[in-house]
Design a protein around this motif. Sequence first.
Motif, PDB file in Angstrom:
ATOM      1  N   VAL A   1      11.910  -9.546-145.097  1.00  0.00           N
ATOM      2  CA  VAL A   1      12.706  -8.528-145.790  1.00  0.00           C
ATOM      3  C   VAL A   1      13.003  -9.032-147.199  1.00  0.00           C
ATOM      4  O   VAL A   1      13.518 -10.138-147.372  1.00  0.00           O
ATOM      5  CB  VAL A   1      14.028  -8.270-145.025  1.00  0.00           C
TER       6      VAL A   1
ATOM      7  N   ASP B   1      15.001  -8.136-150.633  1.00  0.00           N
ATOM      8  CA  ASP B   1      16.060  -7.283-151.189  1.00  0.00           C
ATOM      9  C   ASP B   1      16.349  -6.079-150.292  1.00  0.00           C
ATOM     10  O   ASP B   1      16.490  -4.941-150.777  1.00  0.00           O
ATOM     11  CB  ASP B   1      15.685  -6.817-152.604  1.00  0.00           C
ATOM     12  N   GLY B   2      16.404  -6.336-148.995  1.00  0.00           N
ATOM     13  CA  GLY B   2      16.755  -5.281-148.034  1.00  0.00           C
ATOM     14  C   GLY B   2      15.593  -4.423-147.584  1.00  0.00           C
ATOM     15  O   GLY B   2      15.733  -3.604-146.679  1.00  0.00           O
TER      16      GLY B   2
ATOM     17  N   ARG C   1      25.582   5.361-149.793  1.00  0.00           N
ATOM     18  CA  ARG C   1      24.886   5.315-148.495  1.00  0.00           C
ATOM     19  C   ARG C   1      24.957   6.636-147.750  1.00  0.00           C
ATOM     20  O   ARG C   1      24.147   6.893-146.878  1.00  0.00           O
ATOM     21  CB  ARG C   1      25.517   4.254-147.599  1.00  0.00           C
TER      22      ARG C   1
ATOM     23  N   ARG D   1      13.817   0.332-145.671  1.00  0.00           N
ATOM     24  CA  ARG D   1      14.934  -0.613-145.652  1.00  0.00           C
ATOM     25  C   ARG D   1      15.154  -1.029-144.194  1.00  0.00           C
ATOM     26  O   ARG D   1      14.873  -0.264-143.280  1.00  0.00           O
ATOM     27  CB  ARG D   1      16.183   0.001-146.279  1.00  0.00           C
TER      28      ARG D   1
ATOM     29  N   HIS E   1      16.583  -1.493-140.734  1.00  0.00           N
ATOM     30  CA  HIS E   1      17.562  -1.013-139.757  1.00  0.00           C
ATOM     31  C   HIS E   1      17.122  -1.600-138.423  1.00  0.00           C
ATOM     32  O   HIS E   1      16.068  -1.227-137.901  1.00  0.00           O
ATOM     33  CB  HIS E   1      17.557   0.517-139.684  1.00  0.00           C
TER      34      HIS E   1
ATOM     35  N   TYR F   1      21.451  -4.747-138.197  1.00  0.00           N
ATOM     36  CA  TYR F   1      21.130  -4.659-139.620  1.00  0.00           C
ATOM     37  C   TYR F   1      21.068  -3.186-140.001  1.00  0.00           C
ATOM     38  O   TYR F   1      20.397  -2.396-139.340  1.00  0.00           O
ATOM     39  CB  TYR F   1      19.775  -5.314-139.914  1.00  0.00           C
TER      40      TYR F   1
ATOM     41  N   ASP G   1      20.620  -0.544-143.437  1.00  0.00           N
ATOM     42  CA  ASP G   1      20.315  -0.369-144.855  1.00  0.00           C
ATOM     43  C   ASP G   1      20.051  -1.711-145.548  1.00  0.00           C
ATOM     44  O   ASP G   1      20.498  -1.955-146.667  1.00  0.00           O
ATOM     45  CB  ASP G   1      21.466   0.386-145.540  1.00  0.00           C
ATOM     46  N   GLY G   2      19.342  -2.582-144.836  1.00  0.00           N
ATOM     47  CA  GLY G   2      18.913  -3.843-145.444  1.00  0.00           C
ATOM     48  C   GLY G   2      19.871  -5.008-145.344  1.00  0.00           C
ATOM     49  O   GLY G   2      19.575  -6.098-145.791  1.00  0.00           O
ATOM     50  N   GLU G   3      21.062  -4.752-144.752  1.00  0.00           N
ATOM     51  CA  GLU G   3      22.054  -5.838-144.664  1.00  0.00           C
ATOM     52  C   GLU G   3      22.490  -6.048-143.226  1.00  0.00           C
ATOM     53  O   GLU G   3      22.510  -5.107-142.442  1.00  0.00           O
ATOM     54  CB  GLU G   3      23.318  -5.451-145.438  1.00  0.00           C
TER      55      GLU G   3
END
Length: 423
Positions: A33, A35-36, A189, A376, A378, A416, A418-420
């Motif tokens: 991954v 940057d997300g 978001r 992204r 998920h 996880y 949206d990339g985080e």
Amino acid sequence: MTEQTRIELIKGNIIEAKRFGNPSITENGYIAVEDGVIAGVFAELPERYQNLPVSDYTGRLILQGFCDMHLHAPQFPMLGMGMDLPLLDWLKTYTFKTEARFADADYARRVYRRLTEELVKNGTTRVCIYSSTHADATLVLMEELERAGVSGFVGKVNMDRASGECQETTEESERETLRWLEESARFTRVKPILTPRFTPSCTNEILDWLGKLSQERGLHVQSHLSENRAEIELVKKLHPDCQQYWETYEKYGLWKEKTIMAHCVHSDEREQDAMIRHNVLCVHCPDSNINICSGFTPVRKMAERGVWLALGSDIAGGAQLPMLQVLTGALRMSKARAIATEGAEPFLTVGEAYYLATSAGAKYFGDAEGFAPGNRLHAVVIDDGEFPESTRTLTTKERFERAVYLAGAQDIVAVYGDGERIR
Ligand code: GUN
Ligand code: FE
């Protein structure tokens, strides 16, 4: 100087719904991954990623994040209650009274904080969600979703006819919708979606106004369709010029690319064909359809005919917020139809239902199927270590199927969105 790319490597048994069918499995592989954004899924770690730290979930199951494509946030307080009445009586007797309480934004804050936490705990990372008629409570819902790390579409509900305690005047409904849209611009978001509750709750005037607004501003639309027989009869009486229910939305410019229609339990082939022609998303809500005795949706047949289908909890017609429960509910519903038709209608497989709970909804947000590069991230990490000890070593596919049926929030060890990492 440009900022350095943030690289994350996630290792485990990766299970992807790349198609409506069997899942694709990469055992103890890596999701890279950047940057997300997913750069790729790899069985072996490529040279360029060597020597970077790894989030190591070796032996665990990594599923895609779940998409709940239809639920009602202000019905969370009535979860698990009042399911003894059919739709129209249920709305009048319980639902409108509950939703009216959300005139109080502080109350909304408490309920929505809990709801959004529960979504994340259960691996739901994207939603298409109804609020109540209240613009302020809707903004609170958007704040709480963003705070929790959940993304998606949120709708302030419009209802200016036969709506009991929730009734708005047409003027108020329009004014508050515009105010809510203006204030929604601050979110990243979560985005607004126009939400005429369903034809019986809306005057022709508000439907017409929302249709024009949606065209002018390029906004998506969500509503309900052909859920219950009495509802369909009522719509026929209200719109004698329309041959079928869906045409009451079409008449006002609300039936278009990416319009979301919940339920469609009783939609015949003609109504289904109208969905296919316009790329309307039908959201199947099996738990709700049983709880308030709406009917048995021919979900597999609709999928075979080419209807774009995803799943929804439909809280609180549905009493199960976890999408894994909704997914198994869809399996049971399809088996009930297979039993009733003596096999003429085949039931859904676990892989097919997993696709409906993940990739089918993710497409609504512009994703390609599975953990595709460019999406992204998920994802949901499941530890199946607490399940009953089996008689032999299970394949990863068997473990996946068992996790679908048995896993609860207690078995979800990381989420996880949206990339985080959000849990
Ligand atoms: N149709 C119109 N409103 C609702 C609702 O709140 N729940 C369900 N299941 N159907 C509806
Ligand atoms: Fe609903």
